[in-house]
Scaffold this active site. Sequence first.
Site, PDB file in Angstrom:
ATOM      1  N   ASP A 391      14.641  -3.467 -26.543  1.00 16.91           N
ATOM      2  CA  ASP A 391      14.825  -3.380 -27.803  1.00 16.91           C
ATOM      3  C   ASP A 391      16.232  -3.754 -28.388  1.00 16.91           C
ATOM      4  O   ASP A 391      17.216  -3.753 -27.346  1.00 16.91           O
ATOM      5  CB  ASP A 391      14.308  -1.868 -28.680  1.00 16.91           C
ATOM      6  CG  ASP A 391      15.432  -0.765 -28.207  1.00 16.91           C
ATOM      7  OD1 ASP A 391      16.454  -1.119 -27.535  1.00 16.91           O
ATOM      8  OD2 ASP A 391      15.247   0.087 -28.575  1.00 16.91           O
ATOM      9  N   GLU A 434      12.211  -2.928 -33.709  1.00 18.65           N
ATOM     10  CA  GLU A 434      13.147  -3.813 -33.088  1.00 18.65           C
ATOM     11  C   GLU A 434      12.782  -3.871 -31.884  1.00 18.65           C
ATOM     12  O   GLU A 434      13.469  -4.351 -30.943  1.00 18.65           O
ATOM     13  CB  GLU A 434      14.325  -3.337 -33.321  1.00 18.65           C
ATOM     14  CG  GLU A 434      15.100  -2.115 -32.682  1.00 18.65           C
ATOM     15  CD  GLU A 434      14.881  -0.896 -33.580  1.00 18.65           C
ATOM     16  OE1 GLU A 434      15.301   0.129 -33.409  1.00 18.65           O
ATOM     17  OE2 GLU A 434      13.955  -1.041 -34.292  1.00 18.65           O
TER      18      GLU A 434
END
Length: 519
Positions: A391, A434
């Site tokens: 991420d 994300e």
Amino acid sequence: MESHINSYITLVTTSAVLNLFLCMYTYFRRAHFPNASIFILYTASLSVYTFGYAIGLASNTLEQMKFWNIVQYIGMPVSAPLGLILMIRYTGKKLSKWLTTALFIIPSITVFLVSTNDWHHLYYKRVWLREDSTIPVMAMDIGQWYVVHGAFTFSCLLCAGLILIAQWRHTKKMYRRQLLTLIVSQIIPMVAAFVYLLGVTPFGLDPVPVLMCVTSAMYIWAILSSRLLTIVPIAKDSIFESMREGVLVLDSSYRLVDFNRSLRHMLPDIQTTMVGQPLNDIWLRLAGETFPVEYDREGLQTDLYWQLSGETVCYQVRTSYVFNSSNAVVGILIMLIDITEQRFLQEQLKQLAYYDGLTKIYNRTQFLNKGRELLQEALLNHHPISFILFDVDHFKRINDTYGHDVGDQALIHVVTVCNSYLNSGMSFARYGGEEFVIALPNNTLQQAYNLAEKLRIALLNQPLDVQGESVSLTSSFGVSQSGSESDTLESLLRNADHALYESKRNGRNAVRVHAGSVS
């Protein structure tokens, strides 16, 4: 002589009554008659013509005869073009408004010239009562426009007859009695008019109104027995041309025999000069390749993509055999159906179901489905498979500092950078927020680690450019590999997540492998 005239008047009056009956019958049943308005006008014009002629014959003075002659000419000149239009409509075709209007120019002039003949004598040079008759009978010398009108009327009858005759081989046997009735109804007045123009009829009497009695009776018989004009057979050529689907007809040697109007719209470059050529040769000229569909078998149904006016369109291709009366295959029918909009909607639904709307890579659901398939295949073939979970570091800070629009740009940037290092065999997905995940079939833990390190360095070295300002992006990675047949996708992703957590706990912007994974 007088008895002959009386019989003649009776027959003409019968014709008028029959035509009036047809007119009224059609009017009251117009909802059941295709093209009822044309047939009503046609029979009404014949009624005016025959009634006017009958009353004119029964008149005693030249002035009365001239008046009723004008009345019959209100109906007679327009009956021929109306009959032509009716026959054209019967065959399933239609004239343009301009051409329909043009057909009534000469009849309109005829009506005007007959009504005003005493001033110019263009239709009749001279009108008088016959001296060799015991009863008043009008005789005349024809003028210039009479010839024009006669030629026009004869041409309309001839064209209508030829149009109907041409339809004979295209008409099913069950409808041929209708068609024969219409053909005879055009031939009888045409022959009678020709005989009248030759001047060989007794006392110069017009035989057409009398013979209208025959044609009208035929119409009535046909309407009652074969439902003439209630069930109108449409020519197969008209059906073929009016189909919305594009159709190619091939013979048994796969040569082009015919195609319809819709196909010309779908493939504008196809030409009638290509008829007789093999389909593959034609397609080679149109697309630079042979026909991409296996068209030589029955029941095929597949998609064909084509460039039309700079846009990609999709046609569904369907094939079927053409059989002769002996049930032998004599050709192939290829139908092209425009399904561009349907395929576009399906593609949109597919995108919504399988892909992330922002980054256009797999979404979480599709990755889980794909990941299980890849893991099952790897275990079955005893091949390694690894997973990378990563991420974007401090993503919330990017959103808070630059706004969510820049945050979206950052996610797209991450995908763009990573895609340059991934091949088609790797499955890349947005796992959530994300966070991203990559499935690596046939990759060991070391290979997966090396790829993750490349991605980390690439993201570090390629910051996001936001209106001239560089926004640094780093990511933390976790890597795991399948080590036994008991591994599941969920357990491997959980292992990768643990390794990702280790990367974050040790300062972020790092790659860690799961300690229990095979090395």
